[in-house]
Design a protein around this motif. Structure first.
Motif, PDB file in Angstrom:
ATOM      1  N   ALA A  49      47.392  41.006  41.718  1.00 58.98           N
ATOM      2  CA  ALA A  49      46.362  41.981  41.367  1.00 58.98           C
ATOM      3  C   ALA A  49      46.859  42.859  40.231  1.00 58.98           C
ATOM      4  O   ALA A  49      48.075  43.023  40.038  1.00 58.98           O
ATOM      5  N   ILE A  50      45.905  43.423  39.518  1.00 58.74           N
ATOM      6  CA  ILE A  50      46.230  44.306  38.409  1.00 58.74           C
ATOM      7  C   ILE A  50      45.254  45.467  38.414  1.00 58.74           C
ATOM      8  O   ILE A  50      44.056  45.293  38.624  1.00 58.74           O
ATOM      9  N   GLY A  55      48.337  48.742  33.872  1.00 61.21           N
ATOM     10  CA  GLY A  55      49.691  49.266  33.943  1.00 61.21           C
ATOM     11  C   GLY A  55      50.445  48.916  35.207  1.00 61.21           C
ATOM     12  O   GLY A  55      51.679  49.015  35.239  1.00 61.21           O
ATOM     13  N   ASN A  56      49.748  48.532  36.245  1.00 62.68           N
ATOM     14  CA  ASN A  56      50.408  48.206  37.510  1.00 62.68           C
ATOM     15  C   ASN A  56      49.963  46.831  37.971  1.00 62.68           C
ATOM     16  O   ASN A  56      48.775  46.528  38.003  1.00 62.68           O
ATOM     17  N   THR A  57      50.926  46.026  38.339  1.00 62.40           N
ATOM     18  CA  THR A  57      50.652  44.690  38.843  1.00 62.40           C
ATOM     19  C   THR A  57      51.320  44.487  40.195  1.00 62.40           C
ATOM     20  O   THR A  57      52.337  45.133  40.495  1.00 62.40           O
ATOM     21  N   TYR A  58      50.752  43.589  40.963  1.00 63.52           N
ATOM     22  CA  TYR A  58      51.226  43.358  42.327  1.00 63.52           C
ATOM     23  C   TYR A  58      51.179  41.856  42.596  1.00 63.52           C
ATOM     24  O   TYR A  58      50.257  41.179  42.140  1.00 63.52           O
ATOM     25  N   ILE A  69      50.163  38.194  36.152  1.00 62.72           N
ATOM     26  CA  ILE A  69      48.764  38.562  35.963  1.00 62.72           C
ATOM     27  C   ILE A  69      48.672  39.521  34.792  1.00 62.72           C
ATOM     28  O   ILE A  69      49.555  40.380  34.589  1.00 62.72           O
ATOM     29  N   SER A  70      47.613  39.378  34.015  1.00 61.20           N
ATOM     30  CA  SER A  70      47.403  40.274  32.879  1.00 61.20           C
ATOM     31  C   SER A  70      45.904  40.408  32.636  1.00 61.20           C
ATOM     32  O   SER A  70      45.100  39.682  33.228  1.00 61.20           O
ATOM     33  N   LEU A 106      44.545  46.256  47.958  1.00 60.39           N
ATOM     34  CA  LEU A 106      44.739  45.317  46.863  1.00 60.39           C
ATOM     35  C   LEU A 106      44.780  43.869  47.325  1.00 60.39           C
ATOM     36  O   LEU A 106      44.272  42.984  46.651  1.00 60.39           O
ATOM     37  N   GLY A 107      45.380  43.630  48.450  1.00 61.57           N
ATOM     38  CA  GLY A 107      45.576  42.268  48.919  1.00 61.57           C
ATOM     39  C   GLY A 107      44.545  41.806  49.935  1.00 61.57           C
ATOM     40  O   GLY A 107      44.673  40.706  50.482  1.00 61.57           O
ATOM     41  N   ASP A 108      43.531  42.587  50.173  1.00 62.58           N
ATOM     42  CA  ASP A 108      42.512  42.271  51.179  1.00 62.58           C
ATOM     43  C   ASP A 108      41.302  41.652  50.505  1.00 62.58           C
ATOM     44  O   ASP A 108      40.570  42.339  49.781  1.00 62.58           O
TER      45      ASP A 108
END
Length: 125
Positions: A49-50, A55-58, A69-70, A106-108
């Motif tokens: 996810a982004i 600015g933050n990726t997971y 991811i971008s 984010l992961g759901d």
């Protein structure tokens, strides 16, 4: 927002693919973007996810260090670069988006209201 995923295909183990997610609408930058995947007989699982600004990726532990991811907010695009692919990466990959994503969701997959149609990635051994 409407999403369209592309870039899947057949690749040998150790190879690379780049998935693309094209989004419609002028508010793409307001949406967090994620990639999920679903293998036959398995539940849909989080891949990466982004955040809206990029600015933050997971990442899921299973892809950390191999996938990136971008996003390109100017062109309403998101990407998933997949390197060092393994047979267990074989799945249909979906991009998803939502404006209300927070760190804990984010992961759901149930937290995302907008989904692309999926693109099949097959990794042969």
């Amino acid at each position: 927002v409407q999403l369209q995923a592309s870039g899947g295909g057949l690749v040998q183990a150790g190879g690379s693919l780049r998935l693309s997610c094209a989004a419609s609408g002028r508010t793409f930058s307001r949406y967090a973007i994620a990639w999920f995947r679903q293998a036959p007989g398995k539940e849909r699982e989080f891949v990466a996810a982004i955040r809206r600004s990029g600015g933050n990726t997971y990442y899921a532990d299973s892809v950390k260090g191999r996938f990136t991811i971008s996003r390109d907010n100017a062109n309403n695009m998101a990407y998933l670069q997949m390197n060092s692919l393994k047979p267990e990466d074989t799945a249909v990959y979906y991009c998803a988006a939502d404006r209300t994503i927070i760190a804990t969701t984010l992961g759901d997959p149930h937290a995302y209201n907008y989904w692309g149609q999926g693109t099949l990635v097959t990794v042969s051994s």
